[in-house]
Each structure stands twice: as structure tokens, then as C-alpha cells.
Design a protein around this motif. Structure first.
Motif, PDB file in Angstrom:
ATOM      1  N   SER A 208       0.832  -1.206   0.000  1.00  0.00           N
ATOM      2  CA  SER A 208       0.000   0.000   0.000  1.00  0.00           C
ATOM      3  C   SER A 208       0.866   1.254   0.000  1.00  0.00           C
ATOM      4  CB  SER A 208      -0.927  -0.003   1.218  1.00  0.00           C
ATOM      5  OG  SER A 208      -1.835  -1.078   1.159  1.00  0.00           O
ATOM      6  N   LEU A 209       1.968   1.202   0.741  1.00  0.00           N
ATOM      7  CA  LEU A 209       2.870   2.349   0.765  1.00  0.00           C
ATOM      8  C   LEU A 209       3.474   2.597  -0.622  1.00  0.00           C
ATOM      9  CD1 LEU A 209       4.426   4.566   2.237  1.00  0.00           C
ATOM     10  CD2 LEU A 209       6.113   2.814   2.920  1.00  0.00           C
ATOM     11  N   ALA A 210       3.865   1.502  -1.276  1.00  0.00           N
ATOM     12  CA  ALA A 210       4.414   1.657  -2.632  1.00  0.00           C
ATOM     13  C   ALA A 210       3.357   2.235  -3.573  1.00  0.00           C
ATOM     14  CB  ALA A 210       4.912   0.308  -3.137  1.00  0.00           C
ATOM     15  N   LEU A 211       2.131   1.771  -3.451  1.00  0.00           N
ATOM     16  CA  LEU A 211       1.055   2.309  -4.276  1.00  0.00           C
ATOM     17  C   LEU A 211       0.829   3.785  -3.991  1.00  0.00           C
ATOM     18  CD1 LEU A 211      -1.354   2.014  -6.239  1.00  0.00           C
ATOM     19  CD2 LEU A 211      -2.730   1.250  -4.270  1.00  0.00           C
ATOM     20  N   THR A 212       0.860   4.153  -2.733  1.00  0.00           N
ATOM     21  CA  THR A 212       0.623   5.551  -2.360  1.00  0.00           C
ATOM     22  C   THR A 212       1.742   6.449  -2.882  1.00  0.00           C
ATOM     23  OG1 THR A 212      -0.484   4.784  -0.353  1.00  0.00           O
ATOM     24  CG2 THR A 212       0.165   7.095  -0.423  1.00  0.00           C
ATOM     25  N   ARG A 213       2.960   5.957  -2.795  1.00  0.00           N
ATOM     26  CA  ARG A 213       4.079   6.747  -3.314  1.00  0.00           C
ATOM     27  C   ARG A 213       3.960   6.932  -4.836  1.00  0.00           C
ATOM     28  NH1 ARG A 213       8.925   3.893   0.247  1.00  0.00           N
ATOM     29  NH2 ARG A 213       8.736   5.260   2.099  1.00  0.00           N
ATOM     30  N   ASN A 214       3.536   5.879  -5.517  1.00  0.00           N
ATOM     31  CA  ASN A 214       3.340   6.008  -6.962  1.00  0.00           C
ATOM     32  C   ASN A 214       2.225   7.005  -7.273  1.00  0.00           C
ATOM     33  OD1 ASN A 214       5.362   4.141  -7.473  1.00  0.00           O
ATOM     34  ND2 ASN A 214       3.936   2.410  -7.539  1.00  0.00           N
ATOM     35  N   VAL A 226       0.977   9.623   1.905  1.00  0.00           N
ATOM     36  CA  VAL A 226       2.233   8.881   2.033  1.00  0.00           C
ATOM     37  C   VAL A 226       2.652   8.795   3.493  1.00  0.00           C
ATOM     38  CG1 VAL A 226       4.665   8.810   1.373  1.00  0.00           C
ATOM     39  CG2 VAL A 226       2.941   9.563  -0.284  1.00  0.00           C
ATOM     40  N   ILE A 227       2.573   9.921   4.183  1.00  0.00           N
ATOM     41  CA  ILE A 227       2.946   9.932   5.601  1.00  0.00           C
ATOM     42  C   ILE A 227       2.046   9.002   6.411  1.00  0.00           C
ATOM     43  CG2 ILE A 227       3.139  11.379   7.650  1.00  0.00           C
ATOM     44  CD1 ILE A 227       3.864  13.708   5.800  1.00  0.00           C
ATOM     45  N   GLN A 232       1.364   3.990   9.435  1.00  0.00           N
ATOM     46  CA  GLN A 232       0.657   2.724   9.639  1.00  0.00           C
ATOM     47  C   GLN A 232       1.624   1.549   9.629  1.00  0.00           C
ATOM     48  OE1 GLN A 232      -3.490   1.625   7.831  1.00  0.00           O
ATOM     49  NE2 GLN A 232      -1.932   1.066   6.354  1.00  0.00           N
ATOM     50  N   LEU A 233       2.578   1.548   8.712  1.00  0.00           N
ATOM     51  CA  LEU A 233       3.567   0.469   8.639  1.00  0.00           C
ATOM     52  C   LEU A 233       4.510   0.500   9.838  1.00  0.00           C
ATOM     53  CD1 LEU A 233       4.852  -1.852   7.082  1.00  0.00           C
ATOM     54  CD2 LEU A 233       6.183  -0.156   5.788  1.00  0.00           C
ATOM     55  N   GLN A 234       4.902   1.698  10.256  1.00  0.00           N
ATOM     56  CA  GLN A 234       5.815   1.822  11.385  1.00  0.00           C
ATOM     57  C   GLN A 234       5.173   1.339  12.689  1.00  0.00           C
ATOM     58  OE1 GLN A 234       9.024   2.538  11.212  1.00  0.00           O
ATOM     59  NE2 GLN A 234       9.186   2.159  13.413  1.00  0.00           N
ATOM     60  N   SER A 235       3.883   1.552  12.834  1.00  0.00           N
ATOM     61  CA  SER A 235       3.195   1.096  14.053  1.00  0.00           C
ATOM     62  C   SER A 235       3.263  -0.419  14.181  1.00  0.00           C
ATOM     63  CB  SER A 235       1.747   1.575  14.044  1.00  0.00           C
ATOM     64  OG  SER A 235       1.003   0.932  13.025  1.00  0.00           O
ATOM     65  N   THR A 429      -9.887   8.717  -0.568  1.00  0.00           N
ATOM     66  CA  THR A 429      -8.567   9.040  -0.032  1.00  0.00           C
ATOM     67  C   THR A 429      -7.958   7.822   0.658  1.00  0.00           C
ATOM     68  OG1 THR A 429      -9.421   9.774   2.106  1.00  0.00           O
ATOM     69  CG2 THR A 429      -9.338  11.417   0.323  1.00  0.00           C
ATOM     70  N   PHE A 430      -6.659   7.926   0.968  1.00  0.00           N
ATOM     71  CA  PHE A 430      -5.988   6.812   1.647  1.00  0.00           C
ATOM     72  C   PHE A 430      -6.514   6.613   3.061  1.00  0.00           C
ATOM     73  CE2 PHE A 430      -2.591   4.788   4.047  1.00  0.00           C
ATOM     74  CZ  PHE A 430      -2.353   3.681   3.244  1.00  0.00           C
ATOM     75  N   LEU A 431      -7.138   7.630   3.629  1.00  0.00           N
ATOM     76  CA  LEU A 431      -7.699   7.486   4.970  1.00  0.00           C
ATOM     77  C   LEU A 431      -8.687   6.334   5.023  1.00  0.00           C
ATOM     78  CD1 LEU A 431      -8.064   8.442   7.861  1.00  0.00           C
ATOM     79  CD2 LEU A 431      -9.774  10.089   7.039  1.00  0.00           C
ATOM     80  N   GLU A 432      -9.527   6.231   3.987  1.00  0.00           N
ATOM     81  CA  GLU A 432     -10.498   5.129   3.965  1.00  0.00           C
ATOM     82  C   GLU A 432      -9.786   3.793   3.784  1.00  0.00           C
ATOM     83  OE1 GLU A 432     -14.049   5.576   1.649  1.00  0.00           O
ATOM     84  OE2 GLU A 432     -13.825   7.748   1.574  1.00  0.00           O
ATOM     85  N   VAL A 433      -8.717   3.786   3.001  1.00  0.00           N
ATOM     86  CA  VAL A 433      -7.934   2.549   2.847  1.00  0.00           C
ATOM     87  C   VAL A 433      -7.310   2.150   4.179  1.00  0.00           C
ATOM     88  CG1 VAL A 433      -5.978   1.481   1.669  1.00  0.00           C
ATOM     89  CG2 VAL A 433      -7.477   3.027   0.416  1.00  0.00           C
ATOM     90  N   SER A 434      -6.762   3.142   4.864  1.00  0.00           N
ATOM     91  CA  SER A 434      -6.134   2.865   6.153  1.00  0.00           C
ATOM     92  C   SER A 434      -7.131   2.306   7.152  1.00  0.00           C
ATOM     93  CB  SER A 434      -5.495   4.152   6.693  1.00  0.00           C
ATOM     94  OG  SER A 434      -4.948   3.937   7.979  1.00  0.00           O
ATOM     95  N   VAL A 435      -8.297   2.888   7.200  1.00  0.00           N
ATOM     96  CA  VAL A 435      -9.336   2.397   8.116  1.00  0.00           C
ATOM     97  C   VAL A 435      -9.726   0.969   7.770  1.00  0.00           C
ATOM     98  CG1 VAL A 435     -11.713   2.722   8.868  1.00  0.00           C
ATOM     99  CG2 VAL A 435     -10.203   4.700   8.639  1.00  0.00           C
TER     100      VAL A 435
END
Length: 473
Positions: A208-214, A226-227, A232-235, A429-435
Motif C-alpha cells: 500500500s505504501l508503494a502504491l501511495t508513493r506512486n 504517504v505519511i 501505519q507500517l511503522q506502528s 482518499t488513503f484514509l479510507e484505505v487505512s481504516v
């Protein structure tokens, strides 16, 4: 009455009284044994005559060779078990001490005496003669105190019950230590499974991070997405460190239970977690009576009952039959060549006439101790019933919860797929993906925790039932 007849009666008195035993005969106190358990679900109580007995170690239901080796090592090397084994040997030795009180006692003795004085007429004139001498003596005394009122028999009965109680204590400690080790082992296996889930989720978050960066490089999303993905990954990396620490602590605990230093023990990482064992369709409610702590408490009641009889014998006289024989002479050399022989034979009767109420107080104390042990036995039995009910209730509710949680996992995974596709299309947005991703991860983690809780509840049930539920083949 002639002297010879009196002697025959006196010698026959112990034989007549050997059948007397003071104190109440023991009967097991009544306990409220249920016909069935409240939360037994599919369980059905069997009659006592059909009560199954375990024919295999209780942990065999988990089909884990490493667990099997660890459980056997715990029984052999744990220091708490070693202490209980030493207490059991002490109880066995105490029985031999009590038995010795009813046996013939043989004592040997030797001594030398120097005596002196003055003699002669004249009312103490200075010219009187002196009288002094030395006497050497060796002898043997044989004595026997017949168990007229059953004091030795009751004490032996109490000691036998104490041995049984000590053996049950040993079994209870061994079972408790093994259950504790099994719980820690299952927690490690759950941590390993959780670690595997964490690694899988981290891989998904990395994608997901790679997708977001792209998406960010293409100017489709903001830097905040991206942040947020990186956060999310760091947690998860932080959670992984916590899991590693928990695993090390569990390994250290198991090492001590195995009777060794933590530095020499470790378990290999594995993502396997044994499934909860199936609960048998039939099991007797009376199986609870075999719990080691219940057996130990019941045997303490028996011992306390026998001690009442020991206390009652203090009100009756004791007869000691003794015989003594020996050699004595004025010079040590004559003691070996031409000694004088002496002997004595006869019974002795001893009875306490007044003791200031001591015997009454001791008797009342033993009766109160019996009442205390009865209450402790019933409380132990009730505690066992509660623990069985708790384990059954946990298994029943957790089984239902597992079904519901699995449905939640399926819904969360489907929701994550839908939201991810919408994000790829730039609709959310990525917020919904993160949730959605966090919901999936949390749902899977909760399902794993429920599975681990079911394993823990099954171990609790096995322990509450006294060690296993496998019927005899």
C-alpha cells in the motif's frame, strides 16, 4: 483371689483391650455433587459407575510432540514438584515412627557407681570406720506398652491419611505446574501465529505504501497520504518488538518451570497453533471428585477424625509390661568372669488423675480441627465446581464468538478489497484505505486471540477436572 490368678488377669487385660479403639469411625462428609453442570452445553452426566478414567496424559489432546516432551520434563525437573516429593517422603517416614510406638522396645544400659559413707559405734566418733565401694553393671530392658485404647491404631490411621493427602498434594502441584507451563507454551505459539499475521500485514501495508508513493509521484494524492501509510507500517514494526519481548519473557518462565536457567532454553519459531480440542459428548459430573486438591482435602478430614480418637485415649490408663535383666559386680574383671545376675519382671499402670483441664482442651481442639477440615473440604469442592463452570462457560461463549468473529473477518477483508480498488481509481482518499486495512488486521488479530483463549479455557477445564477427560478405551 490368689496372686497367680491376679497375674493371669493382669496379663490377659491387654489382649482383651486390644479390640478397643477410641474415637469416631470415619465417614466421608457429604458434598453438594450436581447431577449436571450449568454450562455443560452438549455434555451429559453419566452415572458414577460409568465414570471414565484417563488412559493417556491430558495434554495428548493437543497432539503436540514438543508439548509432550516439555510436560514430562516438568514432572521430572520442576523444583516445586521436588519439594512436594520430599514432603511425601516425610509423611511416609512419619507413619513408620507411629508404628514403632506400638512395638516392643529393647534398651541396653551399662554404668558404674561409686558410693561411700561412715559407720561404727559411738554416735559419730572420729574413730568410726568408713564404708565405700564401686559397682559395675550392664543390663537389658525389654518393654511393651499394649495399644489398649487404640491410640497407636488411630495415630497410624491419621498418618496413612496424611500420606494419601501428601500424595494428592504432589499430584495437585504437578498438575498445576504442568498447566501453567502448557498455558505459557500456548501463549508462545499464539505469539508466533500473531507474529506471522503481523508479517503478512506488514507486507500488505508495504504494498500500500508503494502504491501511495506512486500515486503521489503521479500527482494523484497528497503527501499526507504517504505519511499516513508510512505511519501505519511503522506502528506494526513497533508492535513486532513488543511481541518479541513477550515471547522472551514466556520462554524464561517456562525455563524456570522446567527446573533450568533461562539462558539454556528456547523454543523454535512456528506459525502453527493447535486447534482447540473437541469437548467430549459425555462426561460425569462426579469426575470432579478426583481432583487432587479435593482428594487431599478429603484425606485431611480423615486424618483429623483419627486424631480425635488419639486425644480421647488420654483419659484412659496405660499399662507397660517390662522385663529387665543384667549383670553386676564390684570389680570390672569379675563382671566378665563370675558376675552376679539380677532380673525383674512386671507390669506398670499409669493414669493421669489431674491435669488442670489439659486433656479436655486438647480433645476440644481436635474436634474443632476436624470441623475446620470438613469446611475446607467442602469449600475446595465448591471451588472446583466453580472452576469447571467457568471453563465450560468460557468454552461455550468463545465457540459462539469465534463463529461471529470469523464472519467479521470475511466482511472486513471484502471491505478492504472494495476500498482499495476505489483508491486505485482515485475515488477515495488513503484514509479510507487505512481504516479498512486496520479493520481487517484487527479482526484477524481478534480471531487469533479468541482461538488462543479457547485453548487456554480448554487447559483450564482439564485442570479443573483433575487432569484430563479422555474416557478409558
Amino acid at each position: 483371689m490368689s496372686l497367680a490368678r491376679f497375674r493371669r488377669i493382669l496379663l490377659a487385660l491387654p489382649l482383651f483391650a486390644l479390640g478397643c479403639t477410641m474415637g469416631p469411625d470415619y465417614s466421608r462428609p457429604a458434598v453438594p455433587l450436581p447431577a449436571a453442570y450449568k454450562h455443560e452445553g452438549g455434555w451429559r452426566s453419566l452415572p458414577d459407575a460409568a465414570q471414565p478414567q484417563p488412559n493417556a496424559p491430558w495434554w495428548a489432546v493437543y497432539s503436540d510432540p514438543q508439548l509432550d516432551r516439555m510436560m514430562r520434563l516438568v514432572a521430572e525437573s520442576n523444583q516445586s514438584v521436588a519439594q512436594a516429593q520430599a514432603r511425601y517422603r516425610q509423611a511416609q517416614a512419619q507413619l513408620q515412627v507411629s508404628r514403632a510406638d506400638g512395638q516392643v522396645q529393647v534398651e541396653g544400659s551399662s554404668g558404674v557407681q561409686r558410693s561411700g559413707g561412715s559407720g561404727g559405734g559411738g554416735g559419730g566418733r572420729s574413730g568410726g570406720s568408713s564404708i565405700d565401694g564401686t559397682r559395675y553393671e550392664v543390663g537389658t530392658t525389654v518393654s511393651w506398652m499394649p495399644d489398649l485404647w487404640g491410640r497407636v491404631r488411630r495415630q497410624t490411621e491419621a498418618d496413612r491419611a496424611a500420606i494419601d493427602s501428601s500424595a494428592a498434594d504432589l499430584a495437585a502441584i504437578r498438575l498445576g505446574i504442568q498447566a501453567t507451563a502448557a498455558q505459557a507454551y500456548m501463549r508462545i505459539r499464539a505469539i508466533d501465529r500473531y507474529m506471522d499475521l503481523l508479517n503478512q500485514t506488514m507486507e500488505a501495508y508495504a504494498r500500500s505504501l508503494a502504491l501511495t508513493r506512486n500515486q503521489y509521484a503521479a500527482g494523484l494524492v497528497a503527501r499526507a497520504d504517504v505519511i499516513q501509510s508510512e505511519t501505519q507500517l511503522q506502528s506494526l514494526r513497533t508492535q513486532k518488538s513488543d511481541l518479541q519481548r513477550q515471547r522472551l519473557l514466556e520462554e524464561n518462565a517456562i525455563a524456570v518451570l522446567l527446573g533450568g536457567p533461562p539462558a539454556g532454553f528456547g523454543l523454535e519459531l512456528t506459525a502453527e497453533l493447535p486447534p482447540p480440542p473437541p469437548v467430549p459428548a459425555q462426561l460425569p459430573a462426579s469426575l470432579l471428585a478426583r481432583r487432587p486438591d479435593v482428594v487431599a482435602a478429603e484425606r485431611q478430614v480423615a486424618a483429623a477424625n483419627a486424631r480425635i480418637g488419639v486425644a480421647e485415649t488420654a483419659w484412659y490408663p496405660d499399662i507397660t509390661l517390662s522385663a529387665q535383666a543384667g549383670l553386676q559386680e564390684g570389680r570390672f574383671t569379675d563382671l566378665l568372669n563370675a558376675p552376679q545376675f539380677f532380673w525383674s519382671l512386671g507390669p506398670a499402670l499409669a493414669l493421669t488423675l489431674f491435669d488442670g483441664g489439659r486433656r479436655s482442651a486438647v480433645l476440644e481442639q481436635t474436634r474443632a480441627q476436624y470441623d475446620e477440615q470438613v469446611a475446607a473440604y467442602r469449600e475446595t469442592f465448591l471451588t472446583g465446581m466453580r472452576e469447571v463452570e467457568d471453563a465450560l462457560a468460557s468454552l461455550q461463549t468463545l465457540a459462539e464468538k469465534a463463529v461471529q468473529q470469523q464472519r467479521l473477518v470475511e466482511l472486513a477483508e471484502e471491505n478492504e478489497r472494495v476500498v482499495t480498488n476505489r483508491y486505485r481509481a482515485g475515488l477515495v482518499t488513503f484514509l479510507e484505505v487505512s481504516v479498512a486495512q486496520n479493520l481487517t488486521f484487527t479482526s484477524r488479530r481478534t480471531a487469533l486471540e479468541i482461538r488462543a483463549d479457547r485453548l487456554a479455557a480448554s487447559i483450564q477445564l482439564v485442570t479443573a477436572l483433575g487432569g484430563g477427560w479422555q474416557p478409558e478405551q
